[in-house]
Design an enzyme around this catalytic site. Sequence first.
Site, mmCIF file in Angstrom:
data_model
loop_
_atom_site.group_PDB
_atom_site.id
_atom_site.type_symbol
_atom_site.label_atom_id
_atom_site.label_comp_id
_atom_site.label_asym_id
_atom_site.label_seq_id
_atom_site.Cartn_x
_atom_site.Cartn_y
_atom_site.Cartn_z
ATOM 1 C CB ALA A 92 -3.752 2.386 -4.652
ATOM 2 C CG LEU A 108 -1.391 4.814 4.668
ATOM 3 C CD1 LEU A 108 -0.009 5.428 4.676
ATOM 4 C CD2 LEU A 108 -1.823 4.435 6.067
ATOM 5 C CG HIS A 119 -0.185 0.287 2.500
ATOM 6 N ND1 HIS A 119 0.678 -0.621 3.075
ATOM 7 C CD2 HIS A 119 -0.154 1.381 3.309
ATOM 8 C CE1 HIS A 119 1.201 -0.107 4.176
ATOM 9 N NE2 HIS A 119 0.714 1.117 4.341
ATOM 10 C CB CYS A 120 1.609 4.036 -1.445
ATOM 11 S SG CYS A 120 0.441 4.071 -2.825
ATOM 12 N N GLY A 121 -0.072 5.884 -0.230
ATOM 13 C CA GLY A 121 -1.063 6.878 0.141
ATOM 14 C C GLY A 121 -2.376 6.690 -0.589
#
Length: 280
Positions: free
Chosen positions: A235, A259, A231-233
């Site tokens: 996607a 996130l 994951h990241c902020g």
Amino acid sequence: MSGARAAHLISASELRDDPPERLVLLDVRVGATGPDPGAFRRGHLPGARFVDVDADLAGTATAGSGARPLPEAAALTTALRRWGIRADSAVVVYDDSRSVPAARAWWVLRWAGLTDVRLLDGGLLAWRAAGGPVVSGAETVAAGTASARPGGLPVIGTAAVATLPARGILLDARPHSHYRGEGPFAGHIPDAVSAPVFDDFDEHGLLRDERTLRARYHGLGLGPATPAATHCGSAMAAALQVFVLATLGIEIALYPGSLSQWTADPARPLVRGDAPVPSL
């Protein structure tokens, strides 16, 4: 080049000298304020179609969906056909932003059931460096016939993300400073492992060699049978990490909400500071 790497990555020289048959090129550039159709009109690979990473590759965001939810199949089908994609097309995606927008396109198209989708290694900069031609203006495209059939790549939801570290590994593809507690979404999901995806590329934006990448992810605790997701902020960088691992023949799930969805509920915690690398 290994079979898995060749299935997902194409070099500028290969695209210039030996382009695949039934080629469709997608330009997924993003400027400082968002998708950049003006840059496309000023110069792009011959025959390329412009893709809006927000309008074309994401659905409508809601309060709890995250910033870039997955697109609806019907809307994505319309976009695929507008770009001239058929079921047997060989699609190559590129950008000039360290491959993040292009990787989002690669991921969405693979998730939608297309099987021949590759990312241009180094993007537009590598193409120019290889002496590839660039043209300006608009492109005339014959309508395609492909249909989006979601499910081609694995995804994971918020509830499963919370429990994944207890039975596998949850990678955080953002820069380590964000993971540690700086920048947007400061901090990280409990027990997530910091794995900045930009470390997988050299100073020219080219993907590092397979041996280096395998050693890196093994060191992070990712084994061949380890349940894993990234994951990241929103996607985008995480889609790039899915791509990188696909070039190694490793399939992991994407958390589409990332996130931006996790933090929609203030009851879900974010942890600040460093965390130990898992033992092998």
